[in-house]
Write a protein that holds these residues in place. Sequence first.
Motif, short mmCIF file in Angstrom:
data_model
loop_
_atom_site.label_atom_id
_atom_site.label_comp_id
_atom_site.label_asym_id
_atom_site.label_seq_id
_atom_site.Cartn_x
_atom_site.Cartn_y
_atom_site.Cartn_z
N GLU A 169 -22.28 9.01 -25.58
CA GLU A 169 -22.81 7.93 -24.75
C GLU A 169 -21.67 7.16 -24.08
O GLU A 169 -21.72 6.84 -22.88
N LYS A 170 -20.62 6.87 -24.84
CA LYS A 170 -19.46 6.17 -24.27
C LYS A 170 -18.77 7.05 -23.22
O LYS A 170 -18.35 6.56 -22.17
N TYR A 171 -18.67 8.34 -23.52
CA TYR A 171 -18.04 9.27 -22.57
C TYR A 171 -18.81 9.30 -21.25
O TYR A 171 -18.22 9.27 -20.17
N PHE A 172 -20.13 9.33 -21.34
CA PHE A 172 -20.96 9.35 -20.14
C PHE A 172 -20.75 8.08 -19.32
O PHE A 172 -20.58 8.13 -18.10
N GLN A 173 -20.77 6.94 -19.99
CA GLN A 173 -20.63 5.65 -19.31
C GLN A 173 -19.28 5.54 -18.60
O GLN A 173 -19.20 5.01 -17.48
N GLN A 174 -18.24 6.06 -19.21
CA GLN A 174 -16.89 5.88 -18.69
C GLN A 174 -16.46 6.97 -17.71
O GLN A 174 -15.80 6.70 -16.70
N GLU A 175 -16.84 8.23 -17.98
CA GLU A 175 -16.30 9.35 -17.23
C GLU A 175 -17.27 10.00 -16.24
O GLU A 175 -16.85 10.55 -15.22
N ILE A 176 -18.56 9.95 -16.53
CA ILE A 176 -19.52 10.69 -15.71
C ILE A 176 -20.33 9.78 -14.79
O ILE A 176 -20.40 10.02 -13.57
N LEU A 177 -20.91 8.74 -15.35
CA LEU A 177 -21.79 7.86 -14.57
C LEU A 177 -21.16 7.31 -13.29
O LEU A 177 -21.81 7.32 -12.23
N PRO A 178 -19.89 6.84 -13.31
CA PRO A 178 -19.32 6.25 -12.09
C PRO A 178 -19.21 7.20 -10.90
O PRO A 178 -19.11 6.73 -9.76
N ILE A 179 -19.23 8.52 -11.13
CA ILE A 179 -19.03 9.45 -10.00
C ILE A 179 -20.29 10.25 -9.66
O ILE A 179 -20.23 11.21 -8.90
N LEU A 180 -21.44 9.87 -10.22
CA LEU A 180 -22.68 10.54 -9.88
C LEU A 180 -23.35 9.84 -8.69
O LEU A 180 -23.38 8.61 -8.63
N THR A 181 -23.89 10.64 -7.78
CA THR A 181 -24.56 10.08 -6.59
C THR A 181 -25.94 10.70 -6.43
O THR A 181 -26.06 11.85 -5.98
N PRO A 182 -27.01 9.99 -6.79
CA PRO A 182 -28.36 10.52 -6.57
C PRO A 182 -28.67 10.59 -5.07
O PRO A 182 -28.26 9.72 -4.30
N MET A 183 -29.39 11.64 -4.68
CA MET A 183 -29.80 11.82 -3.28
C MET A 183 -31.31 11.97 -3.23
O MET A 183 -31.87 12.82 -3.93
N ALA A 184 -31.97 11.15 -2.42
CA ALA A 184 -33.44 11.14 -2.38
C ALA A 184 -33.97 12.17 -1.39
O ALA A 184 -33.35 12.46 -0.37
#
Length: 311
Positions: free
Chosen positions: A135-150
């Motif tokens: 969970e910490k890894y996702f918050q720090q390393e993955i979440l900031p660079i994800l871009t949802p596209m509608a």
Amino acid sequence: MKEHMLTENKNSKYLVNRELSWLKFNDRVLAQANDQRHPLLERARFLSITQKNLDEWFMVRLASIHQMVQLRLKSKDPTGLSPTEELDVISLAAGAQLKKQHSLYARSLVPMLAKKHINILGIDELEESQYDWLEKYFQQEILPILTPMADDGTRPFPFLSNDSLNLGIRIVANPTKKKKSKTENYAFIQVPKNLQRVIKLPIGVGQTYVLIEDVIREYINLLFQGYKIQEVTAFHLLRDMELSIAEEDSPNLLKEVQTQLKKRERGQVIRLVAEKKCPRNLRSIFKKLSPLTNGEFIVFLVRLIWLFLIL
């Protein structure tokens, strides 16, 4: 001229189709992955090589044949197959090879790796300490660079790049007290290529890994606050990367190459592999992505084995 064509046709039974010959070569590489005399990790590496080889073959060689089919060319190859006939034959052969890859991965390599304490786990199989670390890894390393596209019908379909791992998400707006929401929308997340497909957990016995699409799926609510997640499906797509340049018709060859390379980035979707549990609505969207109708080009698997290579 007639004499030459007659000789060519007469000898066609002694020839092997070029693409079928290549698939047989890749089958021989796959046989190395199935050979128990090799070390286990080398077998896994051979399997990943066959998958990468197959992806490149789809992007270039099969894409070239599909272009000929679209142009309705009737010329036959040296073995006597028209482009349409060749496409059907090699599609069946490629589909059979994919099934062998999947069977080897799921029924042989994964159980044998587990015996050596090398495990690819689902999120629900993790220990509490492993889950907390992830969970910490996702918050720090993955979440900031994800871009949802509608994809809401009011704009062009989101562009998904070649050789990419993606998530298709079906969402519904959270209902309010005054109004119940029934409108479904779709969104897509392209997994950045600078992220590893498999994530090694530093906690636990042996070597434990999780797939990045499973991690994003677990915490996807953080990306769609105010919406209810209905379904999430991982899929991998390939585009037509064939490069066709007529040198004799190009006064500026360098400029022509640059132009063709830009066009190639947005080539037609030539292959799409999705999870077997992919919902019907998303399957319909996938079919719109590609002009191909042959069933072998849209494949649904229990577990994606695309680019399986850990070590």
